[in-house]
Design a protein around this motif. Structure first.
Motif, PDB file in Angstrom:
ATOM      1  N   SER A   2      46.366   6.813  10.919  1.00 42.19           N
ATOM      2  CA  SER A   2      45.217   6.037  10.463  1.00 42.19           C
ATOM      3  C   SER A   2      43.958   6.878  10.542  1.00 42.19           C
ATOM      4  CB  SER A   2      45.073   4.782  11.318  1.00 42.19           C
ATOM      5  OG  SER A   2      44.702   5.131  12.629  1.00 42.19           O
ATOM      6  N   GLY A   3      43.033   6.598   9.663  1.00 44.01           N
ATOM      7  CA  GLY A   3      41.773   7.330   9.650  1.00 44.01           C
ATOM      8  C   GLY A   3      41.852   8.646   8.904  1.00 44.01           C
ATOM      9  N   GLY A  37      42.101  16.071  24.900  1.00 45.00           N
ATOM     10  CA  GLY A  37      41.157  16.492  23.868  1.00 45.00           C
ATOM     11  C   GLY A  37      41.218  17.958  23.517  1.00 45.00           C
ATOM     12  N   GLU A  38      42.203  18.675  24.031  1.00 43.06           N
ATOM     13  CA  GLU A  38      42.344  20.101  23.740  1.00 43.06           C
ATOM     14  C   GLU A  38      43.342  20.297  22.598  1.00 43.06           C
ATOM     15  OE1 GLU A  38      43.169  22.350  27.309  1.00 43.06           O
ATOM     16  OE2 GLU A  38      42.060  20.873  28.485  1.00 43.06           O
ATOM     17  N   TRP A  64      41.607  12.999  15.324  1.00 42.87           N
ATOM     18  CA  TRP A  64      42.300  13.403  16.550  1.00 42.87           C
ATOM     19  C   TRP A  64      41.394  13.220  17.767  1.00 42.87           C
ATOM     20  CZ3 TRP A  64      44.881  18.623  14.772  1.00 42.87           C
ATOM     21  CH2 TRP A  64      45.932  18.329  13.894  1.00 42.87           C
ATOM     22  N   SER A  65      40.096  13.417  17.595  1.00 41.76           N
ATOM     23  CA  SER A  65      39.164  13.194  18.709  1.00 41.76           C
ATOM     24  C   SER A  65      39.144  11.730  19.121  1.00 41.76           C
ATOM     25  CB  SER A  65      37.745  13.623  18.326  1.00 41.76           C
ATOM     26  OG  SER A  65      37.651  15.013  18.215  1.00 41.76           O
ATOM     27  N   LEU A  70      47.552  10.462  17.536  1.00 43.84           N
ATOM     28  CA  LEU A  70      47.909  10.760  16.154  1.00 43.84           C
ATOM     29  C   LEU A  70      48.581  12.127  16.073  1.00 43.84           C
ATOM     30  CD1 LEU A  70      44.660   9.533  14.372  1.00 43.84           C
ATOM     31  CD2 LEU A  70      46.882   8.380  14.432  1.00 43.84           C
ATOM     32  N   LEU A  71      48.023  13.110  16.760  1.00 42.60           N
ATOM     33  CA  LEU A  71      48.608  14.449  16.785  1.00 42.60           C
ATOM     34  C   LEU A  71      49.885  14.454  17.611  1.00 42.60           C
ATOM     35  CD1 LEU A  71      48.723  17.463  16.228  1.00 42.60           C
ATOM     36  CD2 LEU A  71      47.013  17.797  18.041  1.00 42.60           C
ATOM     37  N   VAL A  72      49.866  13.788  18.752  1.00 41.45           N
ATOM     38  CA  VAL A  72      51.067  13.726  19.600  1.00 41.45           C
ATOM     39  C   VAL A  72      52.234  13.152  18.799  1.00 41.45           C
ATOM     40  CG1 VAL A  72      52.107  12.636  21.630  1.00 41.45           C
ATOM     41  CG2 VAL A  72      49.794  13.592  21.770  1.00 41.45           C
ATOM     42  N   ASP A  73      52.014  12.069  18.088  1.00 43.18           N
ATOM     43  CA  ASP A  73      53.076  11.458  17.283  1.00 43.18           C
ATOM     44  C   ASP A  73      53.588  12.417  16.217  1.00 43.18           C
ATOM     45  OD1 ASP A  73      52.982   9.121  18.730  1.00 43.18           O
ATOM     46  OD2 ASP A  73      51.774   8.032  17.252  1.00 43.18           O
TER      47      ASP A  73
END
Length: 88
Positions: A2-3, A37-38, A64-65, A70-73
């Motif tokens: 999303s986003g 957040g890295e 992602w911030s 979203l990135l993990v998934d």
């Protein structure tokens, strides 16, 4: 994701499909860092892929911030449920 603009999720998953090639393991340190957040290295990889315009890369970074999951998934796409449970 999303986003993010339509179609971006699939491309990101393809870019990082190699990240956890051993489908039985997920790198808890990497996932923990992303959740903190890295994710700059991952965003750099997306940006240097040539698949996205700079404005889309900025949009991805902003998404992602707001929601690192979203990135993990995307990174855990295709990883087995046991491996997912180790980083839950």
């Amino acid at each position: 994701m999303s986003g993010l603009p339509s179609g971006v999720d699939g491309i990101i998953r393809a870019i990082f499909a190699y990240e956890f090639e051993d489908q039985d393991m997920a790198d808890e340190v990497v996932i923990g860092a992303i959740r903190s957040g890295e994710f700059g290295e991952f965003l750099d990889t997306v940006g240097s892929s040539g698949m996205f315009t700079p404005s889309v890369v900025e949009t991805i970074g902003a998404a992602w911030s707001r929601d690192p999951e979203l990135l993990v998934d995307a990174l855990l796409d295709g990883v087995g449920s046991v491996a997912r449970a180790t980083v839950a």
